[in-house]
Write a protein that holds these residues in place. Structure first.
Motif, mmCIF file in Angstrom:
data_model
loop_
_atom_site.group_PDB
_atom_site.id
_atom_site.type_symbol
_atom_site.label_atom_id
_atom_site.label_comp_id
_atom_site.label_asym_id
_atom_site.label_seq_id
_atom_site.Cartn_x
_atom_site.Cartn_y
_atom_site.Cartn_z
ATOM 1 N N ARG A 120 18.201 -53.315 40.621
ATOM 2 C CA ARG A 120 16.929 -53.529 41.329
ATOM 3 C C ARG A 120 16.495 -52.321 42.157
ATOM 4 N NH1 ARG A 120 14.074 -58.658 43.860
ATOM 5 N NH2 ARG A 120 12.505 -57.521 45.006
ATOM 6 N N TYR A 121 17.465 -51.657 42.817
ATOM 7 C CA TYR A 121 17.104 -50.585 43.750
ATOM 8 C C TYR A 121 17.582 -49.200 43.331
ATOM 9 C CZ TYR A 121 16.089 -54.623 46.623
ATOM 10 O OH TYR A 121 15.588 -55.805 47.085
ATOM 11 N N GLY A 122 18.500 -49.139 42.410
ATOM 12 C CA GLY A 122 19.038 -47.860 41.971
ATOM 13 C C GLY A 122 20.405 -47.545 42.542
ATOM 14 N N SER A 123 20.749 -48.165 43.678
ATOM 15 C CA SER A 123 22.053 -47.949 44.297
ATOM 16 C C SER A 123 22.150 -48.821 45.551
ATOM 17 C CB SER A 123 22.233 -46.481 44.698
ATOM 18 O OG SER A 123 21.411 -46.170 45.820
ATOM 19 N N PRO A 124 23.373 -49.015 46.057
ATOM 20 C CA PRO A 124 23.514 -49.710 47.337
ATOM 21 C C PRO A 124 22.822 -48.977 48.491
ATOM 22 C CG PRO A 124 25.584 -49.805 46.163
ATOM 23 C CD PRO A 124 24.677 -48.852 45.402
ATOM 24 N N VAL A 125 22.835 -47.645 48.491
ATOM 25 C CA VAL A 125 22.163 -46.893 49.552
ATOM 26 C C VAL A 125 20.672 -47.195 49.546
ATOM 27 C CG1 VAL A 125 21.489 -44.560 50.304
ATOM 28 C CG2 VAL A 125 23.877 -45.048 49.740
ATOM 29 N N LYS A 126 20.058 -47.222 48.362
ATOM 30 C CA LYS A 126 18.628 -47.517 48.272
ATOM 31 C C LYS A 126 18.360 -48.984 48.633
ATOM 32 C CE LYS A 126 17.622 -43.846 45.007
ATOM 33 N NZ LYS A 126 17.255 -43.516 43.626
ATOM 34 N N ALA A 127 19.292 -49.875 48.291
ATOM 35 C CA ALA A 127 19.151 -51.286 48.670
ATOM 36 C C ALA A 127 19.240 -51.422 50.192
ATOM 37 C CB ALA A 127 20.232 -52.128 47.998
ATOM 38 N N TRP A 128 20.149 -50.675 50.826
ATOM 39 C CA TRP A 128 20.275 -50.715 52.285
ATOM 40 C C TRP A 128 19.014 -50.148 52.945
ATOM 41 C CZ3 TRP A 128 21.726 -53.010 56.309
ATOM 42 C CH2 TRP A 128 21.844 -52.388 57.544
ATOM 43 N N ASN A 129 18.438 -49.086 52.390
ATOM 44 C CA ASN A 129 17.191 -48.541 52.924
ATOM 45 C C ASN A 129 16.087 -49.603 52.869
ATOM 46 O OD1 ASN A 129 18.370 -46.058 53.447
ATOM 47 N ND2 ASN A 129 17.702 -45.160 51.505
#
Length: 137
Positions: A120-129
Protein backbone atom coordinates in the motif's frame (compact mmCIF):
# COMPACT_ATOMS: atom_id res chain seq x y z
CA UNK A 1 2.14 6.41 53.83
CA UNK A 2 3.97 6.88 57.09
CA UNK A 3 4.09 4.21 59.77
CA UNK A 4 2.79 6.65 62.38
CA UNK A 5 -0.30 7.23 60.24
CA UNK A 6 -0.88 3.48 59.95
CA UNK A 7 -0.52 3.13 63.73
CA UNK A 8 -3.19 5.75 64.20
CA UNK A 9 -5.70 3.90 62.03
CA UNK A 10 -4.91 0.29 63.03
CA UNK A 11 -2.45 -1.76 64.95
CA UNK A 12 0.82 -1.98 63.00
CA UNK A 13 0.72 -5.77 62.75
CA UNK A 14 -2.84 -5.80 61.44
CA UNK A 15 -2.16 -2.94 58.99
CA UNK A 16 0.99 -4.56 57.62
CA UNK A 17 -0.69 -7.95 57.31
CA UNK A 18 -3.65 -6.43 55.48
CA UNK A 19 -1.33 -4.48 53.18
CA UNK A 20 0.78 -7.56 52.44
CA UNK A 21 -2.29 -9.64 51.61
CA UNK A 22 -3.65 -6.86 49.37
CA UNK A 23 -0.35 -6.51 47.50
CA UNK A 24 0.02 -10.28 47.09
CA UNK A 25 -3.56 -10.65 45.87
CA UNK A 26 -3.20 -7.78 43.41
CA UNK A 27 0.09 -9.20 42.16
CA UNK A 28 -1.42 -12.64 41.62
CA UNK A 29 -4.42 -11.16 39.84
CA UNK A 30 -2.23 -9.05 37.58
CA UNK A 31 0.01 -12.00 36.83
CA UNK A 32 -2.87 -14.25 35.87
CA UNK A 33 -4.50 -11.56 33.72
CA UNK A 34 -1.35 -10.71 31.81
CA UNK A 35 -0.45 -14.37 31.38
CA UNK A 36 -3.78 -15.04 29.70
CA UNK A 37 -4.27 -11.73 27.90
CA UNK A 38 -1.56 -12.27 25.29
CA UNK A 39 -0.01 -15.69 24.68
CA UNK A 40 3.11 -14.01 23.31
CA UNK A 41 4.81 -11.20 25.16
CA UNK A 42 5.41 -7.87 23.48
CA UNK A 43 9.17 -8.41 23.68
CA UNK A 44 9.00 -11.77 21.89
CA UNK A 45 6.72 -10.31 19.18
CA UNK A 46 9.25 -7.50 18.78
CA UNK A 47 12.09 -10.03 18.52
CA UNK A 48 10.19 -11.89 15.80
CA UNK A 49 9.64 -8.62 13.90
CA UNK A 50 13.32 -7.73 14.26
CA UNK A 51 14.29 -11.01 12.59
CA UNK A 52 11.75 -10.48 9.82
CA UNK A 53 12.68 -6.80 9.26
CA UNK A 54 16.49 -6.56 9.53
CA UNK A 55 16.73 -2.97 8.22
CA UNK A 56 16.79 -0.71 11.30
CA UNK A 57 14.85 2.19 9.77
CA UNK A 58 12.13 -0.11 8.42
CA UNK A 59 11.90 -2.01 11.71
CA UNK A 60 11.68 1.21 13.74
CA UNK A 61 8.88 2.54 11.54
CA UNK A 62 7.01 -0.79 11.71
CA UNK A 63 7.50 -0.85 15.47
CA UNK A 64 6.10 2.66 15.92
CA UNK A 65 2.96 1.77 13.99
CA UNK A 66 2.45 -1.45 15.94
CA UNK A 67 3.06 0.33 19.25
CA UNK A 68 0.36 2.87 18.41
CA UNK A 69 -2.08 0.34 16.96
CA UNK A 70 -1.88 -2.53 19.45
CA UNK A 71 0.89 -1.98 21.97
CA UNK A 72 2.48 -5.14 20.55
CA UNK A 73 -0.46 -7.25 21.74
CA UNK A 74 -1.24 -9.88 19.08
CA UNK A 75 -4.74 -10.31 20.58
CA UNK A 76 -5.60 -6.61 20.56
CA UNK A 77 -9.15 -6.06 19.35
CA UNK A 78 -10.85 -2.77 18.58
CA UNK A 79 -14.32 -3.27 20.02
CA UNK A 80 -15.95 -0.68 17.77
CA UNK A 81 -14.42 -1.61 14.41
CA UNK A 82 -13.35 -5.22 14.88
CA UNK A 83 -9.76 -4.46 13.82
CA UNK A 84 -7.50 -7.15 15.24
CA UNK A 85 -3.92 -8.05 16.03
CA UNK A 86 -0.58 -6.32 16.06
CA UNK A 87 -1.32 -4.27 12.95
CA UNK A 88 -5.09 -3.93 13.53
CA UNK A 89 -6.21 -5.53 10.27
CA UNK A 90 -9.74 -4.69 9.20
CA UNK A 91 -11.43 -6.96 8.61
CA UNK A 92 -9.28 -9.16 10.77
CA UNK A 93 -9.77 -12.17 8.52
CA UNK A 94 -7.64 -10.49 5.83
CA UNK A 95 -4.62 -11.79 7.74
CA UNK A 96 -5.61 -15.36 6.82
CA UNK A 97 -3.82 -14.77 3.51
CA UNK A 98 -0.55 -14.91 5.48
CA UNK A 99 -1.44 -18.11 7.36
CA UNK A 100 -4.25 -20.02 9.03
CA UNK A 101 -2.78 -19.25 12.46
CA UNK A 102 -3.27 -15.49 12.03
CA UNK A 103 -5.34 -15.16 15.22
CA UNK A 104 -2.58 -16.44 17.49
CA UNK A 105 0.77 -16.25 15.71
CA UNK A 106 2.56 -12.89 15.86
CA UNK A 107 4.89 -13.94 13.00
CA UNK A 108 1.89 -14.44 10.71
CA UNK A 109 0.47 -11.06 11.74
CA UNK A 110 3.85 -9.38 11.19
CA UNK A 111 4.21 -10.99 7.76
CA UNK A 112 0.75 -9.80 6.75
CA UNK A 113 1.34 -6.30 8.16
CA UNK A 114 4.70 -5.97 6.45
CA UNK A 115 3.23 -7.10 3.13
CA UNK A 116 0.35 -4.65 3.57
CA UNK A 117 2.69 -1.72 4.32
CA UNK A 118 4.95 -2.59 1.37
CA UNK A 119 2.02 -3.05 -1.05
CA UNK A 120 0.00 0.00 0.00
CA UNK A 121 2.72 2.50 0.93
CA UNK A 122 5.96 1.13 -0.48
CA UNK A 123 7.59 0.45 2.89
CA UNK A 124 7.03 0.63 6.65
CA UNK A 125 8.84 4.01 6.70
CA UNK A 126 6.38 5.42 4.15
CA UNK A 127 3.48 3.84 6.09
CA UNK A 128 4.75 5.51 9.29
CA UNK A 129 5.01 8.86 7.47
CA UNK A 130 1.38 8.45 6.39
CA UNK A 131 0.37 7.43 9.93
CA UNK A 132 2.02 10.54 11.39
CA UNK A 133 0.18 12.78 8.94
CA UNK A 134 -3.22 11.08 9.36
CA UNK A 135 -3.28 9.21 12.67
CA UNK A 136 -4.03 5.95 10.86
CA UNK A 137 -2.58 3.92 8.00
Amino acid sequence: MSVSFIRRIASPKKALTTAAVAVATAGMAMTSVSAHAAPTSASSAQAIAHKMIPDAAQYNAFSKIVEHESGWNPSATNSSSGAYGLVQALPASKMSSAGSDWKTNPATQIKWGLDYMNDRYGSPVKAWNFWQANGWY
